[in-house]
Design an enzyme around this catalytic site. Structure first.
Site, PDB file in Angstrom:
ATOM      1  N   HIS A 168      10.717  26.826  -1.658  1.00 12.49           N
ATOM      2  CA  HIS A 168       9.385  27.538  -1.844  1.00 12.49           C
ATOM      3  C   HIS A 168       9.209  28.356  -2.625  1.00 12.49           C
ATOM      4  O   HIS A 168      10.070  29.194  -3.420  1.00 12.49           O
ATOM      5  CB  HIS A 168       9.381  28.366  -0.319  1.00 12.49           C
ATOM      6  CG  HIS A 168       9.161  27.808   0.907  1.00 12.49           C
ATOM      7  ND1 HIS A 168       9.768  28.218   2.296  1.00 12.49           N
ATOM      8  CD2 HIS A 168       8.483  26.677   1.261  1.00 12.49           C
ATOM      9  CE1 HIS A 168       9.326  27.381   3.189  1.00 12.49           C
ATOM     10  NE2 HIS A 168       8.573  26.578   2.633  1.00 12.49           N
ATOM     11  N   CYS A 262       9.602  36.051   3.344  1.00  5.14           N
ATOM     12  CA  CYS A 262       9.686  34.770   4.355  1.00  5.14           C
ATOM     13  C   CYS A 262       9.320  35.419   5.677  1.00  5.14           C
ATOM     14  O   CYS A 262       8.409  34.845   6.608  1.00  5.14           O
ATOM     15  CB  CYS A 262      10.684  34.070   4.235  1.00  5.14           C
ATOM     16  SG  CYS A 262      11.459  33.252   3.044  1.00  5.14           S
TER      17      CYS A 262
HETATM   18  N1  ARG Z   1      14.820  27.833   7.044  1.00  2.87           N
HETATM   19  C1  ARG Z   1      13.599  28.019   6.835  1.00  2.87           C
HETATM   20  C2  ARG Z   1      12.973  26.678   6.243  1.00  2.87           C
HETATM   21  O1  ARG Z   1      13.815  26.151   5.587  1.00  2.87           O
HETATM   22  C3  ARG Z   1      13.383  29.107   5.854  1.00  2.87           C
HETATM   23  C4  ARG Z   1      11.869  29.471   5.408  1.00  2.87           C
HETATM   24  C5  ARG Z   1      11.757  30.508   4.580  1.00  2.87           C
HETATM   25  N2  ARG Z   1      10.514  31.112   4.437  1.00  2.87           N
HETATM   26  C6  ARG Z   1       9.931  31.316   3.057  1.00  2.87           C
HETATM   27  N3  ARG Z   1       8.859  31.624   3.207  1.00  2.87           N
HETATM   28  N4  ARG Z   1      10.689  30.848   1.905  1.00  2.87           N
HETATM   29  O2  ARG Z   1      11.781  26.267   6.414  1.00  2.87           O
END
Ligand code: ARG
Length: 272
Positions: A168, A262
């Site tokens: 991300h 996150c």
């Molecule tokens: N386990 C989640 C996923 O893979 C983690 C998300 C993390 N969020 C972020 N904004 N980077 O989607």
């Protein structure tokens, strides 16, 4: 340089049902034990810290069976009171989106847009001043960027992520102020690295070590920068630039591939 904090409104989700029982990013190892109580305790500390810093924090109710819902940043992107709700890439998270639609509707948001293309909210869309930096490569569909530009009414700059550990945008880049960012160049394609160097020649650059502890998954209010405590190099760089870094332990949540940012969705614009 004198810096001032601007009070923010955030949306968060308590990790009551936290676990890692599937893997959709390289950090998630279902065989490794997780501790939901520890996750909640770490999250509570972050929640309390934001309030101590003078921010308003709203909450969305966690849903059993959706362990990643703690990562509220992925639920939407909210600018000028318009909520562009996420459309999740992985089946394991798709049921989170209707909960966000419902939350924004119930709060009286006038425009609650259900996205046509896959996008994971502020995981991949970061507002810097008037511009939205938009990640793609792992989660958010490139075609979603034009949709975001139209719905949010801000120019969107596409950035391509190339390292699966930084899947991300908010794992590889953090917004520090209206004009400043910090980022990890190796997470981006050569073209995107050039774009970032042109847009932000004075950016704070993260080392491999600081990036690997998710030091870029940080939340700034213009003065105070809340980030994982292990990112000591970034904290020193931020202090040297007049920011006040505040390190916090969210290592339990890192087992799911998430950290401070996150967990934090910024709500910009009405309703109050
Ligand atoms: N386990 C989640 C996923 O893979 C983690 C998300 C993390 N969020 C972020 N904004 N980077 O989607």
């Amino acid at each position: 340089m004198s810096r001032t904090a601007r009070p923010r409104r955030y949306l968060m989700c308590r990790p009551s049902h936290f676990t890692v029982d599937y893997s959709i990013n390289p950090w998630m190892e279902p065989a490794k034990p997780t501790d939901a109580d520890r996750a909640v305790a770490q999250w509570e500390r972050l929640y309390t810290l934001f309030r101590e810093l003078g921010h308003t924090v709203e909450l969305i109710t966690p849903i059993p069976g959706l362990p990643d819902m703690v990562f509220a940043a992925n639920g939407a992107t909210v600018i000028d009171g318009t909520a562009l709700v996420a459309r999740f890439r992985h089946q394991e998270r798709v049921d989170e989106a209707p909960a966000y639609v419902e939350w924004f509707r119930s709060r009286g948001y006038r425009t609650v847009h259900r996205a046509e293309f896959t996008n994971e909210g502020e995981g991949d869309y970061l507002l810097v001043g008037e511009r939205v930096l938009a990640g793609t490569g792992f989660r958010t569909d490139r075609r979603a960027h034009a949709e975001a530009e139209r719905v949010l009414g801000r120019p969107v700059v596409t950035l391509e992520l190339v390292d699966p550990r930084y899947y991300h945008l908010d794992t590889a880049l953090a917004v520090l102020s209206e004009t400043e960012v910090m980022y990890y160049p190796a997470a981006f394609s050569p073209d995107s690295r050039r774009t970032l160097a042109e847009l932000y020649p004075d950016a704070v650059i993260a080392t491999d070590e600081d990036a690997a502890v998710f030091g870029l998954n940080a939340v700034s209010d213009g003065l105070r920068v809340v980030l994982p405590e292990a990112a000591v190099g970034l904290a020193a760089q931020l202090r040297a630039r007049g920011f006040e870094p505040i390190g916090i332990d969210v290592t339990e949540l890192l087992k799911a591939g998430g950290s401070v940012k996150c967990c934090t969705l910024e709500l910009r614009g009405a309703p109050a």
